[in-house]
Design a protein around this motif. Structure first.
Motif, PDB file in Angstrom:
ATOM      1  N   LEU A  14       0.806  -1.219   0.000  1.00  0.00           N
ATOM      2  CA  LEU A  14       0.000   0.000   0.000  1.00  0.00           C
ATOM      3  C   LEU A  14       0.839   1.270   0.000  1.00  0.00           C
ATOM      4  O   LEU A  14       0.296   2.378  -0.035  1.00  0.00           O
ATOM      5  N   GLY A  15       2.148   1.119   0.047  1.00  0.00           N
ATOM      6  CA  GLY A  15       3.036   2.283   0.009  1.00  0.00           C
ATOM      7  C   GLY A  15       3.231   2.960   1.350  1.00  0.00           C
ATOM      8  O   GLY A  15       3.781   4.062   1.406  1.00  0.00           O
ATOM      9  N   CYS A  16       2.796   2.307   2.442  1.00  0.00           N
ATOM     10  CA  CYS A  16       2.884   2.919   3.766  1.00  0.00           C
ATOM     11  C   CYS A  16       4.249   2.748   4.420  1.00  0.00           C
ATOM     12  O   CYS A  16       4.604   3.508   5.326  1.00  0.00           O
ATOM     13  N   ILE A  17       5.001   1.745   4.023  1.00  0.00           N
ATOM     14  CA  ILE A  17       6.352   1.528   4.515  1.00  0.00           C
ATOM     15  C   ILE A  17       7.214   1.068   3.349  1.00  0.00           C
ATOM     16  O   ILE A  17       6.701   0.645   2.307  1.00  0.00           O
ATOM     17  N   GLY A  18       8.532   1.138   3.539  1.00  0.00           N
ATOM     18  CA  GLY A  18       9.452   0.616   2.551  1.00  0.00           C
ATOM     19  C   GLY A  18      10.175  -0.595   3.106  1.00  0.00           C
ATOM     20  O   GLY A  18      10.473  -0.660   4.305  1.00  0.00           O
ATOM     21  N   LEU A  19      10.441  -1.589   2.248  1.00  0.00           N
ATOM     22  CA  LEU A  19      11.159  -2.793   2.644  1.00  0.00           C
ATOM     23  C   LEU A  19      12.523  -2.819   1.962  1.00  0.00           C
ATOM     24  O   LEU A  19      12.610  -2.604   0.749  1.00  0.00           O
ATOM     25  N   PRO A  20      13.587  -3.077   2.718  1.00  0.00           N
ATOM     26  CA  PRO A  20      14.888  -3.275   2.075  1.00  0.00           C
ATOM     27  C   PRO A  20      14.842  -4.527   1.201  1.00  0.00           C
ATOM     28  O   PRO A  20      13.994  -5.413   1.401  1.00  0.00           O
ATOM     29  N   THR A  21      15.702  -4.609   0.240  1.00  0.00           N
ATOM     30  CA  THR A  21      15.750  -5.778  -0.636  1.00  0.00           C
ATOM     31  C   THR A  21      17.131  -6.405  -0.606  1.00  0.00           C
ATOM     32  O   THR A  21      18.145  -5.731  -0.402  1.00  0.00           O
ATOM     33  N   ALA A  22      17.169  -7.719  -0.793  1.00  0.00           N
ATOM     34  CA  ALA A  22      18.427  -8.455  -0.842  1.00  0.00           C
ATOM     35  C   ALA A  22      19.063  -8.283  -2.218  1.00  0.00           C
ATOM     36  O   ALA A  22      18.476  -7.718  -3.151  1.00  0.00           O
ATOM     37  N   TRP A  23      20.275  -8.791  -2.347  1.00  0.00           N
ATOM     38  CA  TRP A  23      20.983  -8.684  -3.625  1.00  0.00           C
ATOM     39  C   TRP A  23      20.219  -9.374  -4.749  1.00  0.00           C
ATOM     40  O   TRP A  23      20.294  -8.968  -5.915  1.00  0.00           O
ATOM     41  N   ASP A  24      19.478 -10.432  -4.405  1.00  0.00           N
ATOM     42  CA  ASP A  24      18.722 -11.155  -5.442  1.00  0.00           C
ATOM     43  C   ASP A  24      17.342 -10.565  -5.674  1.00  0.00           C
ATOM     44  O   ASP A  24      16.540 -11.101  -6.434  1.00  0.00           O
ATOM     45  N   GLY A  25      17.046  -9.440  -5.022  1.00  0.00           N
ATOM     46  CA  GLY A  25      15.759  -8.785  -5.206  1.00  0.00           C
ATOM     47  C   GLY A  25      14.690  -9.214  -4.233  1.00  0.00           C
ATOM     48  O   GLY A  25      13.575  -8.678  -4.258  1.00  0.00           O
ATOM     49  N   GLY A  26      14.995 -10.178  -3.371  1.00  0.00           N
ATOM     50  CA  GLY A  26      14.017 -10.641  -2.398  1.00  0.00           C
ATOM     51  C   GLY A  26      13.770  -9.620  -1.304  1.00  0.00           C
ATOM     52  O   GLY A  26      14.620  -8.771  -1.014  1.00  0.00           O
ATOM     53  N   GLU A  27      12.584  -9.677  -0.702  1.00  0.00           N
ATOM     54  CA  GLU A  27      12.213  -8.737   0.357  1.00  0.00           C
ATOM     55  C   GLU A  27      12.850  -9.136   1.680  1.00  0.00           C
ATOM     56  O   GLU A  27      12.965 -10.314   2.006  1.00  0.00           O
ATOM     57  N   ILE A  28      13.262  -8.140   2.446  1.00  0.00           N
ATOM     58  CA  ILE A  28      13.805  -8.347   3.779  1.00  0.00           C
ATOM     59  C   ILE A  28      12.817  -7.746   4.779  1.00  0.00           C
ATOM     60  O   ILE A  28      12.463  -6.565   4.678  1.00  0.00           O
TER      61      ILE A  28
END
Length: 235
Positions: free
Chosen positions: A200-214
């Protein structure tokens, strides 16, 4: 053809279209009544009537609670401040969603949004995005969002919010830190909420080198800060 005859023709067409639409609604209501009767002991008319009465009464109770809550907030924080009217295209979906919400905590969020948006001096511009986001939040989503944004952005612009303690607590760490030791994965329920808030755009998630969500940490977003600001009252 005269203007009068054109008007009559248009009116006749509108009446026919309304009749067709009404017939479809009646047909759907009959079908739904038959469906309900499969699961309720008693005559069909009684089953449908009870069901409709309960729905109407439940909606009325939620509308009454919303009205009382908004009046209470207005008296507490607004006083005699000038009320600004809302655009109809925003007021209708807001009142519909708020009066259908059966969770008191979530309905209180709607009440605060309504109050903030209606008081000119609060400087809140009601946006359709706020309404669309709120209808997609569960109580846990809202609780987590509130915890994340309890950390002031102006004093923690370079920090990520750690999620391992959610839904109860949060902490922060420097965004430039490469240290992964000690980071705790949130529970599956919290992870789903974080994924929804990110969608919903309310928070941001860091991403791993392979593009996966952290999911061990998150960060504030412009939309998240804007929504929280619109739904919080400053006494």
């Amino acid at each position: 053809m005269t203007i009068e005859s054109d008007t009559v023709t248009e009116t006749s067409r509108a009446v026919k279209e309304t009749a067709v639409a009404t017939g479809k609604v009646v047909d759907l209501a009959d079908r739904f009544g038959t469906f309900v009767a499969k699961f309720v002991a008693g005559p069909l008319e009684q089953s449908v009537g009870i069901f409709e009465d309960q729905l109407r009464f439940a909606r009325f109770k939620r509308q009454l609670r919303l009205m009382e809550k908004v009046n209470e907030l207005m008296a507490d924080v607004c006083g005699n401040k000038q009320i600004k009217p809302l655009e109809l295209k925003l007021a209708i979906p807001l009142f519909q969603a708020a009066s259908l919400e059966d969770d008191d905590d979530l309905q209180d969020i709607w009440a605060r949004l309504l109050v903030n948006s209606s008081v000119a001096s609060h400087g809140i511009e009601l946006r359709r995005a706020y309404i669309d986001i709120l209808v997609q939040l569960t109580q846990m989503d809202a609780n987590i969002l509130d915890k994340i944004y309890a950390i002031p952005h102006d004093t923690h612009q370079n920090l990520h919010v750690l999620t391992g303690g959610l839904p109860d607590t949060v902490s922060v760490r420097d965004v430039g830190s490469s240290e992964q030791n000690g980071l705790v994965q949130p529970s599956p329920e919290v992870t789903i909420s974080l994924a929804n808030l990110s969608r919903l755009g309310c928070i941001g998630l860091p991403t791993a080198w392979d593009g996966g969500e952290i999911f061990t940490s998150v960060y504030h977003t412009v939309m998240g800060r804007s929504l929280i600001h619109a739904c919080r009252l400053d006494n």
